[in-house]
Design a protein around this motif. Structure first.
Motif: not given
Length: 301
Positions: A61-65, A26-28, A74-78, A54-57
């Protein structure tokens, strides 16, 4: 501890692998196309590596942020994602399917925290740093891209015996290919990184300062990385050689399109390689690799 011994564990592993494959699909389109050329066990492991990074990114930069979550959340999730990854690499299990798939691959091919920790460090950098210096950019590229190439190399070489010198060369090739991929993305995403994310990856280079000379300087650096990486592709096992050659060709084509595009276009749209061109490049590259292999086999020992 071997977690893949019961029917339930084997089913869960298959579901985790399928989830990782869906993430890549789905992503690339580029990496999906190249990945299809890998031998099946190697393909599974590379898909699992891709899904984790990809999920970390996406967290950063994506769905998280992009969900409106505050920066601290966001930092806590990472941070939690990294802790879960390291725990699963030890135990062989995670309730997160993407992490579970990666952990099984990591344990299988020998990926350790020596590679995952620099990756997560670079991901955290994106949450705090807006502009890079030369040194910080080198560190960022190593963690965000070069170590991913090294993770994939672990999967490529599993079960294959290589000399110390060949491994050194392949390691350099994997790092330089990852670096080239990242620098291509920096250049084509210059507008989004600056306007949407407020980031300036390449020191001194922004949309306001972008000109043909500056663009050519970045592309020359990319070409040098691709040249080193390309010189090592023939040393890879047959189970991964065509796939890496196709990925190399796709990004070389993207770099060529960036070179042809006027700098004004980089501010207006994201340069892409059409899917039909990707398919043609893949076919031509595989044909060339087959010819190179046949010529090598005919050479006297």
């Amino acid at each position: 501890m071997n977690t893949d011994t019961t029917p339930q564990a084997r089913l869960y592993a298959r579901v985790a692998d399928s989830t990782a494959r869906m993430v890549m699909n789905r992503y690339s389109t580029s990496f999906t196309l190249a990945c299809r050329l890998l031998a099946r066990p190697v393909r599974r492991d590379v898909q699992n590596i891709y899904a984790l990074v990809r999920i970390a990114d996406e967290i950063v930069d994506g769905a998280g942020s992009g969900s409106g979550a505050e920066a601290a959340r966001v930092r806590a999730c990472l941070d939690e994602f990294e802790r879960d990854t390291e725990a699963a690499m030890i135990s062989g299990y995670s309730a997160n399917l993407v992490i579970h798939a990666f952990a099984l691959t990591a344990r299988r091919v020998g990926i350790t925290t020596e590679l995952t920790r620099p990756f997560f460090t670079s991901m955290r950098t994106d949450l705090t740093r807006e502009a890079h210096s030369g040194q910080s950019l080198d560190e960022y590229i190593y963690g965000s891209a070069e170590v991913v190439g090294l993770m994939c190399l672990q999967a490529f070489l599993l079960g294959h015996s290589v000399s110390t010198e060949d491994r050194r060369l392949l390691t350099e090739g994997a790092r330089r290919l990852g670096a080239a991929f990242q620098k291509v993305n920096f250049l084509r995403d210059l507008a989004q990184d600056g306007a949407a994310l407020g980031r300036q990856y390449i020191p001194g280079l922004s949309l306001e300062r972008l000109n043909e000379a500056a663009k050519e300087e970045v592309l020359a650096d990319i070409d040098a990385d691709l040249a080193v990486a390309g010189s090592t592709i023939g040393m890879l096992p047959a189970t991964s050689r065509n796939a890496v050659a196709v990925a190399h060709a796709l990004f070389a084509e993207l770099a060529a399109r960036l070179e042809r595009a006027p700098v004004a276009q980089l501010a207006e749209r994201r340069i892409r390689v059409p899917n039909h061109t990707k398919a043609r490049l893949a076919a031509v590259t595989c044909y060339r690799q087959t010819g190179l292999l046949r010529r090598a086999e005919r050479q006297p020992a």
